[in-house]
Design an enzyme around this catalytic site. Structure first.
Site, PDB file in Angstrom:
ATOM      1  N   GLY A 180       0.777  -1.239   0.000  1.00  0.00           N
ATOM      2  CA  GLY A 180       0.000   0.000   0.000  1.00  0.00           C
ATOM      3  C   GLY A 180       0.804   1.281   0.000  1.00  0.00           C
ATOM      4  N   GLY A 182       3.380   2.116  -2.128  1.00  0.00           N
ATOM      5  CA  GLY A 182       4.077   2.416  -3.390  1.00  0.00           C
ATOM      6  C   GLY A 182       3.607   3.728  -4.024  1.00  0.00           C
ATOM      7  CB  CYS A 185       0.539   1.503  -4.468  1.00  0.00           C
ATOM      8  SG  CYS A 185      -0.408   0.567  -3.328  1.00  0.00           S
TER       9      CYS A 185
END
Ligand code: 5GP
Length: 369
Positions: A180, A182, A185
Site C-alpha cells: 500500500g 508504493g 499504488c
C-alpha cells in the site's frame, strides 16, 4: 480489535546525527555482502533493487544498474526467449538480476524452461504477488523451494512479522515487505489495507533476522533519505520503483508537452517550453491490466495509478544523487560502511507535516530554479 501502538512511515522519523570518525563521505563503502542461509550464494553490491515494474525492471535498466552494483528484479513480462538470451550472453547478469514470476502454472513453466536452458544457472528468483497472505502463496513458496534448493528466493508482499516468518519457514530467503505504500499504488484507497512502511520494515526485519532470513523494504521511498531510513531500520535491501522510473532505460515512449514560460518573444507572445514526459503505472493499474492481460477482469478493481513523469535523461545522475545521499547519511552517524548504518542509527520521531512541508518547499524552489 484496534492496535493502538503508534506505527510510523518514513516521513514520521529522522535519523539523529552523531559524533563521527568518518572524515569524508567519499570514504564510505556502500558495497555490502549478503549471505543466504542454506544457499551457496553471496551477494556483493549495493543493497538496492529495481522493482519488477514496467518502466523499471527492464533489461536495459538491469545492465545500467549493474555497473553501479545495483540489483534488478526483471518484470514478469519478458519472453522466455529474451530471458534465455539475456542471461546466457553474460554470466554476470545472473548475479545482479532476478527472473520474476507469479504463481500461475504458466509462470512455473516459464521459469523451468529458462532455468533448464541455462543449465540451472539462474541464481535469483522473485515470486511476486500483491497479497502474500494467502495459503496458496505460502504453498507456492514451499513448492518453489522443494523444486529449486539452490536459488535465492525473493517472495512477497507482506507487512507483518508473523507472515514474514511464515514465508521464511516456507523457504523464502528475502521477504518483500510493503503493501500500500508504493508511489503508484492505490491499495490503501481501494481496500483500506496497509501498514505504515517504516514500522513494517523495523518489525519484519527483526522477525527475519531472528530466523537468519532477510527482507527487502519495497515501496514508499521517494527520496534518497527514505532509502537511508529503510536500511537504518534493518532492511537488508531496498526496492525502488518510482525513484528509478522516468529514465530512457525504462523503455517508455516520451511524450512532448508544451508549457507557457515566463519569457515573452519578440511578438509579445509568451514563449512555449517543450518538456518530455513518460508514462509510469502501477502493475495492478488499469493501464497494466490492459497492456498485459487484455483489460481489467470484471471481479477486479484497479489498485494502481497511471501518471506522467518528467523524462529524466540521465540514470547516472539519479544514481549519483541516491548513492551520494547514502554515503552522507553514513558519515552523519559515524558508519564507515553502509553495512554498519543499522547499528549506528538512532531515530527521532517528528511530525509528518513538518517533513512534507519541507519537501514541498524544497520542490517548489527546485522547480523555480
Ligand atoms: P515505489 O518505489 O514506486 O514507491 O514502490 C514500488 C512498489 O510498489 C513495487 O515494488 C510494488 O511492490 C508496488 N506496486 C507496483 N505497482 C503497484 C500497483 O499497481 N498496486 C499496488 N498496490 N502496488 C504496486
Amino acid at each position: 480489535m484496534i492496535n493502538e501502538e503508534i506505527k510510523l512511515d518514513y516521513d514520521d522519523i529522522l535519523i539523529v546525527p552523531q559524533q563521527s570518525p568518518v572524515a569524508s563521505r567519499k570514504l564510505v563503502d556502500l558495497t555490502i555482502e549478503r549471505r543466504f542461509s542454506h544457499r551457496s550464494v553471496t551477494y556483493r553490491g549495493v543493497p538496492i533493487m529495481a522493482a519488477n515494474m514496467d518502466g523499471v525492471g527492464t533489461m536495459e535498466m538491469a545492465d545500467a544498474l549493474r555497473k553501479h552494483g545495483i540489483f534488478t528484479c526483471l518484470t514478469k513480462f519478458h519472453s522466455t526467449e529474451k530471458l534465455i538470451s539475456f542471461f546466457s550472453s553474460d554470466s554476470k547478469r545472473s548475479q545482479y538480476c532476478a527472473m520474476t514470476i507469479g504463481i500461475g502454472d504458466d509462470d512455473w513453466q516459464r521459469f523451468a524452461t529458462v532455468d533448464s536452458s541455462l543449465g540451472s544457472d539462474l541464481t535469483y528468483a522473485c515470486l511476486d504477488v500483491a497479497n502474500g497472505y494467502t495459503d496458496r502463496f505460502v504453498k507456492c513458496v514451499e513448492t518453489f523451494r522443494s523444486l529449486y534448493q539452490d536459488k535465492v528466493l525473493i517472495a512477497g508482499n507482506v507487512v507483518t512479522p508473523e507472515q514474514t516468518s511464515r514465508l521464511l519457514d516456507a523457504g523464502a530467503d528475502i521477504v518483500k515487505v510493503g503493501i500500500g505504500g508504493g508511489s503508484v499504488c492505490e491499495t490503501r484507497l481501494k481496500t483500506g489495507i496497509g501498514y505504515p512502511q517504516f514500522s513494517a520494515v523495523l518489525e519484519c526485519a527483526d522477525a527475519a533476522h531472528s530466523m537468519g532470513g532477510k527482507i527487502v523494504a519495497d515501496g514508499g521511498c521517494t527520496r534518497p533519505g527514505d532509502v537511508a531510513k529503510a536500511l537504518a531500520a534493518g532492511a537488508d535491501f531496498v526496492m525502488l520503483g518510482g525513484m528509478l522510473a522516468g529514465h530512457p532505460e525504462g523503455g517508455g515512449s516520451p511524450v512532448d508537452r508544451y508549457f507557457q514560460s515566463r519569457e515573452v518573444g519578440h511578438d509579445g507572445e509568451p514563449i512555449m517550453d517543450k518538456r518530455q514526459f513518460v508514462e509510469f503505472y502501477g502493475m495492478s493499474s488499469k493501464t497494466a491490466n490492459e497492456k498485459h492481460f487484455g483489460g481489467l477482469k470484471d471481479y477486479r478493481s484497479s489498485e494502481g495509478r497511471t501518471v506522467m513523469l518528467p523524462l529524466r535523461p540521465s540514470l547516472s545522475d539519479t544514481i549519483h544523487d541516491l548513492l551520494g545521499g547514502l554515503r552522507s547519511a553514513c558519515s552523519y552517524v559515524g558508519a564507515e560502511k553502509l553495512e554498519n548504518l543499522k547499528d549506528k542509527a538512532q531515530f527521532v520521531r517528528c511530525t509528518h507535516t513538518h517533513n512534507r512541508i519541507f519537501e514541498e518547499l524544497s520542490d517548489s524552489l527546485h522547480n523555480r530554479g
